[in-house]
Write an enzyme that holds these catalytic residues in place. Structure first.
Site, PDB file in Angstrom:
ATOM      1  N   HIS A 190       0.827  -1.210   0.000  1.00 38.84           N
ATOM      2  CA  HIS A 190       0.000   0.000   0.000  1.00 38.84           C
ATOM      3  C   HIS A 190       0.856   1.252   0.000  1.00 38.84           C
ATOM      4  O   HIS A 190       2.081   1.217   0.101  1.00 38.84           O
ATOM      5  CB  HIS A 190      -0.941  -0.008   1.207  1.00 38.84           C
ATOM      6  CG  HIS A 190      -0.241   0.035   2.542  1.00 38.84           C
ATOM      7  ND1 HIS A 190       0.241   1.192   3.105  1.00 38.84           N
ATOM      8  CD2 HIS A 190       0.042  -0.951   3.438  1.00 38.84           C
ATOM      9  CE1 HIS A 190       0.802   0.933   4.275  1.00 38.84           C
ATOM     10  NE2 HIS A 190       0.695  -0.373   4.498  1.00 38.84           N
ATOM     11  N   CYS A 206       3.011  -4.916   6.790  1.00 34.75           N
ATOM     12  CA  CYS A 206       2.685  -4.667   5.382  1.00 34.75           C
ATOM     13  C   CYS A 206       3.864  -4.031   4.655  1.00 34.75           C
ATOM     14  O   CYS A 206       4.852  -3.624   5.258  1.00 34.75           O
ATOM     15  CB  CYS A 206       1.451  -3.761   5.276  1.00 34.75           C
ATOM     16  SG  CYS A 206      -0.087  -4.554   5.810  1.00 34.75           S
TER      17      CYS A 206
END
Length: 307
Positions: A190, A206
């Site tokens: 992301h 992440c």
């Protein structure tokens, strides 16, 4: 101490980035790019320089040991690590090497590779190695922090995180996210709403990219595309021109108080490579100890061979 130092370095820098695109090397080679030289100008410091070349701040520090990241001497020359050996895995889709804090994207039917700096999981919330695929592409994602993150945030910052953070300027996922099919689907590639964490270990597991980078990459990927996350600290290559190259990165710490200069573990394949009669063991040892993240020629020279 290092995390506080980097927090200061990344303050008040505008969001911007430029893709690093390299033609694929000739058959039998793994070397791409060229090491660049940056002459320090008044007002430069490591975060502005890393933004200029779209590289991670930690790799810039590794390539220039001993240089003050806040006040590099004006007029001095810095090595910009834009030359590298490709990871020793199939070159397709997305390949993320945790040890490098780099993401490699190999587009289909194109003889090129795009390389981006990434943020990865911090100590205690490490990004796992995996072979997976893109499960979903999510523009304008909302963020649902798990209970463990909300608890940690409250304990460390004294702030209560909402159960759901809607899309918008306060969303730490930025404007684009790609969900991976690994595990329960909680791992994402992301963007970010802050100029912090790219090329560093700061996420909850992440993969974080610069806003411009994730926007471009998001529109290249589709459902089912390959993603592989690896942890190759040492990369080697026997080049077609006869050179023996090695690239060594610092191992990822497993504990907060672990030294960053720990001994690099070598696989049997790497040991066999540096044991070759055409490899200078002194050069190889120096590269392994320095952990500069730059490709080093460890070939035996004619003079060395004669001695």
């Amino acid at each position: 101490m290092m995390r506080k130092l980097l927090l200061l370095i990344v303050s008040f820098i505008p969001l911007c980035s430029l893709a690093n695109v390299y033609p694929m090397p000739e058959k039998g080679s793994r070397l791409v790019g060229d090491t660049q030289i940056h002459v320090v100008q008044q007002g430069d410091f490591f975060q502005t320089i890393s933004k200029q070349y779209n590289i991670g701040i930690l790799e810039l520090m590794a390539s220039n040991p001993g240089v003050d990241p806040f006040l590099p001497a004006v007029g001095s020359e810095l090595l910009i690590p834009t030359q590298m050996l490709l990871p020793d895995v199939p070159h397709k889709g997305i390949v993320i090497n945790l040890a490098e804090l780099r993401l490699y994207y190999f587009p289909k039917n194109k003889a090129e590779v795009h390389v981006f700096p990434v943020g990865i999981g911090r100590v205690g919330r490490e990004t796992p190695e995996m072979v997976t695929k893109i499960k979903a592409r999510i523009p304008n994602p909302s963020w649902t922090p798990p209970a463990s993150i909300r608890k940690e945030h409250l304990e460390q910052l004294g702030e209560v995180l909402p159960r759901v953070v809607p899309a918008g300027p306060d969303n730490p996922l930025g404007k684009y996210a790609m969900q991976l099919s690994y595990g329960d689907g909680s791992y994402l590639i992301h963007g970010t709403n802050k100029d912090f964490g790219i090329g560093m270990r700061v996420s909850a597991g992440c993969i974080r990219l610069n806003p411009d980078d994730i926007e471009w990459l998001f529109h290249q990927m589709k459902y089912g595309d390959d993603v592989q996350i690896i942890n190759q600290t040492v990369k080697v290559s026997a080049e077609p021109d006869g050179r023996k190259l090695i690239e060594v990165h610092s191992p990822l710490s497993k504990h907060e108080n672990q030294r960053s200069d720990e001994v690099t573990a070598l696989s049997s394949e790497i040991v066999n490579f540096i044991s070759n009669a055409k490899v200078d063991s002194f050069k190889a040892n120096d590269a392994i100890l320095s952990q500069s993240g730059l490709p080093k020629d460890i070939s035996v020279t004619r003079l060395t061979a004669e001695l």
